[in-house]
Design an enzyme around this catalytic site. Structure first.
Site, PDB file in Angstrom:
ATOM      1  N   LYS A  57       0.805  -1.278  -0.269  1.00 32.26           N
ATOM      2  CA  LYS A  57       0.028  -0.064  -0.058  1.00 32.26           C
ATOM      3  C   LYS A  57       0.973   1.201   0.019  1.00 32.26           C
ATOM      4  CE  LYS A  57      -1.613   1.967   4.050  1.00 32.26           C
ATOM      5  NZ  LYS A  57      -1.538   3.194   4.277  1.00 32.26           N
ATOM      6  N   ASN A  58       1.811   1.241   0.905  1.00 30.37           N
ATOM      7  CA  ASN A  58       2.698   2.569   1.191  1.00 30.37           C
ATOM      8  C   ASN A  58       3.629   2.947   0.003  1.00 30.37           C
ATOM      9  OD1 ASN A  58       1.097   3.035   3.545  1.00 30.37           O
ATOM     10  ND2 ASN A  58       2.495   2.400   4.853  1.00 30.37           N
ATOM     11  N   ARG A 128      -4.436   9.598   3.961  1.00 29.61           N
ATOM     12  CA  ARG A 128      -3.206  10.184   4.363  1.00 29.61           C
ATOM     13  C   ARG A 128      -2.255  10.277   2.958  1.00 29.61           C
ATOM     14  NH1 ARG A 128      -2.159  13.382   7.854  1.00 29.61           N
ATOM     15  NH2 ARG A 128      -0.095  13.652   8.164  1.00 29.61           N
ATOM     16  N   CYS A 152      -5.620   7.494   8.980  1.00 29.02           N
ATOM     17  CA  CYS A 152      -6.058   7.066   9.948  1.00 29.02           C
ATOM     18  C   CYS A 152      -6.031   8.113  11.287  1.00 29.02           C
ATOM     19  CB  CYS A 152      -5.338   5.828  10.542  1.00 29.02           C
ATOM     20  SG  CYS A 152      -5.265   4.353   9.678  1.00 29.02           S
ATOM     21  N   ARG A 157      -0.637  14.746  13.375  1.00 25.68           N
ATOM     22  CA  ARG A 157       0.038  14.216  12.143  1.00 25.68           C
ATOM     23  C   ARG A 157       0.281  15.621  11.347  1.00 25.68           C
ATOM     24  NH1 ARG A 157      -2.389   8.817   9.797  1.00 25.68           N
ATOM     25  NH2 ARG A 157      -0.079   8.737   8.925  1.00 25.68           N
ATOM     26  N   ASP A 160       5.076  19.568   8.475  1.00 26.84           N
ATOM     27  CA  ASP A 160       5.899  20.719   8.562  1.00 26.84           C
ATOM     28  C   ASP A 160       7.222  20.282   7.651  1.00 26.84           C
ATOM     29  OD1 ASP A 160       5.803  19.050  11.023  1.00 26.84           O
ATOM     30  OD2 ASP A 160       7.784  20.030  11.055  1.00 26.84           O
ATOM     31  N   GLN A 161       7.471  19.135   7.709  1.00 26.20           N
ATOM     32  CA  GLN A 161       8.923  18.596   7.260  1.00 26.20           C
ATOM     33  C   GLN A 161       8.505  18.410   5.441  1.00 26.20           C
ATOM     34  OE1 GLN A 161      11.591  18.418   9.029  1.00 26.20           O
ATOM     35  NE2 GLN A 161      10.370  19.387  10.363  1.00 26.20           N
ATOM     36  N   ASP A 357       3.536   0.050  12.250  1.00 19.96           N
ATOM     37  CA  ASP A 357       2.170  -0.271  11.850  1.00 19.96           C
ATOM     38  C   ASP A 357       1.870  -1.824  11.939  1.00 19.96           C
ATOM     39  OD1 ASP A 357       1.903   1.918  10.459  1.00 19.96           O
ATOM     40  OD2 ASP A 357       2.420   1.575   8.617  1.00 19.96           O
ATOM     41  N   ARG A 449      -8.800  -0.094   3.704  1.00 19.55           N
ATOM     42  CA  ARG A 449      -8.189   0.756   2.974  1.00 19.55           C
ATOM     43  C   ARG A 449      -6.833   0.324   2.599  1.00 19.55           C
ATOM     44  NH1 ARG A 449      -6.762   4.766   7.015  1.00 19.55           N
ATOM     45  NH2 ARG A 449      -5.268   5.069   5.330  1.00 19.55           N
TER      46      ARG A 449
HETATM   47  N1  EPU Z   1       6.277  14.075  11.355  1.00 15.46           N
HETATM   48  C1  EPU Z   1       6.512  15.207  11.839  1.00 15.46           C
HETATM   49  N2  EPU Z   1       6.419  16.310  10.653  1.00 15.46           N
HETATM   50  C2  EPU Z   1       6.226  16.086   9.256  1.00 15.46           C
HETATM   51  C3  EPU Z   1       6.208  14.479   9.177  1.00 15.46           C
HETATM   52  C4  EPU Z   1       6.089  13.667  10.030  1.00 15.46           C
HETATM   53  O1  EPU Z   1       6.682  15.696  12.813  1.00 15.46           O
HETATM   54  O2  EPU Z   1       6.144  16.795   8.537  1.00 15.46           O
HETATM   55  C5  EPU Z   1       6.484  13.136  12.484  1.00 15.46           C
HETATM   56  C6  EPU Z   1       5.049  12.335  12.744  1.00 15.46           C
HETATM   57  O3  EPU Z   1       4.095  13.282  13.555  1.00 15.46           O
HETATM   58  C7  EPU Z   1       5.297  11.142  13.308  1.00 15.46           C
HETATM   59  C8  EPU Z   1       6.785  10.852  12.562  1.00 15.46           C
HETATM   60  O4  EPU Z   1       7.058  11.921  12.121  1.00 15.46           O
HETATM   61  O5  EPU Z   1       5.712  10.980  14.719  1.00 15.46           O
HETATM   62  C9  EPU Z   1       6.813   9.928  11.440  1.00 15.46           C
HETATM   63  O6  EPU Z   1       5.675  10.037  10.455  1.00 15.46           O
HETATM   64  P1  EPU Z   1       5.959   9.956   8.775  1.00 15.46           P
HETATM   65  O7  EPU Z   1       5.867  11.185   8.192  1.00 15.46           O
HETATM   66  O8  EPU Z   1       7.190   8.829   8.786  1.00 15.46           O
HETATM   67  O9  EPU Z   1       4.630   9.125   8.580  1.00 15.46           O
HETATM   68  P2  EPU Z   1       3.635   9.107   7.306  1.00 15.46           P
HETATM   69  O10 EPU Z   1       4.484   9.363   6.361  1.00 15.46           O
HETATM   70  O11 EPU Z   1       2.485  10.138   7.549  1.00 15.46           O
HETATM   71  C10 EPU Z   1       4.103   6.764   6.799  1.00 15.46           C
HETATM   72  C11 EPU Z   1       2.648   5.771   6.563  1.00 15.46           C
HETATM   73  C12 EPU Z   1       2.260   5.122   8.106  1.00 15.46           C
HETATM   74  C13 EPU Z   1       3.247   4.679   8.985  1.00 15.46           C
HETATM   75  C14 EPU Z   1       4.349   5.911   9.004  1.00 15.46           C
HETATM   76  C15 EPU Z   1       5.450   5.484   9.893  1.00 15.46           C
HETATM   77  C16 EPU Z   1       1.961   6.159   4.271  1.00 15.46           C
HETATM   78  C17 EPU Z   1       0.768   6.522   3.680  1.00 15.46           C
HETATM   79  N3  EPU Z   1       1.749   6.112   5.676  1.00 15.46           N
HETATM   80  O12 EPU Z   1       3.041   7.627   7.443  1.00 15.46           O
HETATM   81  O13 EPU Z   1       1.291   4.016   7.695  1.00 15.46           O
HETATM   82  O14 EPU Z   1       2.759   4.397  10.025  1.00 15.46           O
HETATM   83  O15 EPU Z   1       4.802   6.203   7.484  1.00 15.46           O
HETATM   84  O16 EPU Z   1       6.034   4.135   9.045  1.00 15.46           O
HETATM   85  O17 EPU Z   1       3.053   5.614   3.912  1.00 15.46           O
HETATM   86  C18 EPU Z   1      -0.442   2.658   8.024  1.00 15.46           C
HETATM   87  O18 EPU Z   1       0.332   2.263   6.967  1.00 15.46           O
HETATM   88  O19 EPU Z   1      -1.546   2.132   8.621  1.00 15.46           O
HETATM   89  C19 EPU Z   1       0.197   3.950   8.436  1.00 15.46           C
HETATM   90  C20 EPU Z   1      -0.236   4.943   9.301  1.00 15.46           C
END
Ligand code: EPU
Length: 468
Positions: A57-58, A128, A152, A157, A160-161, A357, A449
């Protein structure tokens, strides 16, 4: 102050209509007309046999938007049949892409006619991964507009990065109101830059790659995420002609290219490059834990065993047998009826650490492992909403400041439970398979999803599970 450029009347009207639909959905829900589909599981049957894992998925949700960057059509294989993918395809079509389904898991995509850069509000809010359209559209059109992504409910979430990376690459945010629900970006010209991520973020790393791949000059991403889906996105783009080095390490270097057209000649429109999405590490891990939790014996096929090492190690810690069969691209997981299963401790971390996850699924399994297991969640602030549901089934779990303590050893009993989010839903399925009696799981749209045809797949290895 809200400064909206490029937001013409048509787009505002579309947004209003999206809002109206959102309002209607909410009213229907208030009237009790909820999604009433559910999974019904009669538990207590050891899972046995072979099960095939779908594409990740991701990865898919980043590679599909990445097609916007290509100058020729492409063919993407091993795309999972899940609702997040359907939303991505709908957004692509809405932007003007031609999308043809070739069988269950292969799509031919041509973005030659895409000129729009507006991701409809309703679709962006559903998942997301809609934030990947920001990076891809910025790379393609130098403009991008989408609502803050949904997905989710796992606590805050932030993005900013992602925004920091876009700005370093030359983009400006056109809506500066912190409270605004819309992100709109414009770049007169994109250029390479040095991006040092303050936190390791999968999404921000992917988005930086998407925006940088065609930006003239060199981009360096420091403190990059290393997940298999980052490598998959880089491989896809490199295959199409990008110059991305270091994906899978914490420093990624990108030399911007003008065109992404593989080996096709200038102006070619018929050549379709084929690329297969990597297997889903989290779906595979979910099946591994389901096999162990039911004291079964399952060959999980179509996987990359290396991606599963953190999960395999924890299962082995608990007394489960895990065999990695690299040549067969499979792992075999078994736990006999009389094998002693013992507690362990887990701490979630970015790859190659134990994946967040897979945290709810492992906590569920640990309810039958003798002793006290500690779980520390380092990635998401609110990923324990499933605990209340497991307690309804008899689990003894206490929530701590950033984790949980599972007192294992006793079994679970069937109950009516809710899938609070995608992976919480996967945990409920495992709980239902382990439990004595019947478990009903509601809100299964969260599960759909991310898991393709999960009831049928699990029935294939002996689960008594159906969707009603
Ligand atoms: N974070 C920040 N700022 C940002 C982005 C992230 O502070 O701009 C923090 C988040 O709050 C969190 C950490 O960094 O504490 C990691 O977040 P990340 O950006 O890695 O998560 P994501 O890209 O939003 C993806 C997966 C998630 C999975 C996470 C961590 C997708 C679409 N989603 O989310 O998947 O939990 O990486 O591995 O790729 C799932 O599949 O159930 C799911 C939630």
């Amino acid at each position: 102050m809200i400064a909206v450029r490029f937001a013409d009347k048509k787009k505002n009207t579309e947004q209003d209509s999206d809002w109206n639909q959102m309002r209607n959905i909410s009213r229907a829900q208030i009237r009790g007309e909820k999604n009433v589909e559910k999974f019904v599981i009669n538990g207590g049957h050891p899972l046995k046999g072979e099960i095939l894992v779908s594409g990740a998925k991701n990865s898919a949700v980043a590679i599909l938007p990445a097609a916007l960057l290509l100058d020729v059509p492409c063919m993407i294989e091993n795309v999972p049949d899940i609702s997040d993918v359907k939303i991505c395809l709908k957004v692509l079509k809405g932007l003007g892409a031609e999308v043809k389904a070739l069988g269950n898991d292969t799509y031919w995509i041509s973005c030659r006619n895409v000129t729009d850069y507006y991701v409809p509000y309703k679709e962006a809010k559903k998942m997301r991964a809609s934030y990947y359209f920001l990076g891809a559209l910025l790379g393609r059109c130098h403009n991008a507009r989408a609502a803050m992504p949904g997905g989710c409910p796992l606590g805050a979430r932030p993005i900013d990065q992602h925004l920091k990376a876009f700005e370093i690459l030359g983009a400006k945010q056109l809506i500066e109101d912190q409270q605004s629900d819309i992100v709109e970006l414009h770049a007169d010209r994109l250029h390479g830059g040095r991006i040092s991520m303050d936190v390791v973020s999968v999404g921000a790393t992917m988005n930086a790659i998407l925006a940088a791949v065609k930006a003239p000059g060199i981009t360096i991403i420091e403190n990059a995420a290393k997940e298999p889906h980052i490598v998959d996105l880089a491989n896809f783009l490199n295959y199409m002609g990008a110059h991305i080095k270091g994906a899978g390490t914490d420093v990624i270097k990108i030399q911007g290219v003008e065109k992404l057209m593989g080996n096709a000649g200038e102006g070619s429109q018929d050549v379709a490059y084929r690329y297969a999405v990597v297997p889903d590490q989290i779906e595979a891990g979910t099946f591994m834990i389901a096999a162990a939790a039911t004291r079964g014996d399952v060959l999980i096929k179509g996987v990359i065993p290396k991606h599963l090492e953190a999960i395999s190690a924890k299962l082995r810690d608990c007394g489960v047998t895990v065999e990695e069969l690299d040549d067969e691209e499979a792992v075999r997981v078994c736990a006999s009826a009389d094998s002693k299963l013992t507690a362990t401790n887990i701490k979630t971390e970015p790859y190659p650490g134990y994946p967040t996850d897979m945290q709810p699924q492992m906590a569920t399994f640990l309810t039958i492992a003798e002793g006290e297991s500690s779980i520390i969640e380092n990635v998401w602030e609110d990923r324990f909403r499933y605990v209340n549901e497991l307690r309804k089934m008899g689990a003894e779990i206490d929530i701590t400041q950033n984790g949980a303590i599972v007192r294992g050893g006793s079994g679970l009993s069937g109950a009516s439970v809710n899938a609070c989010d995608l992976r919480a839903g996967a945990a409920m399925i495992i709980a239902g398979l382990m439990a004595d009696g019947c478990t009903e799981i509601t809100e299964i749209q969260h599960i759909e999803r991310g898991y393709a045809d999960i009831a049928a797949k699990l029935r294939g290895i002996g689960a008594d599970m159906k969707k009603v």
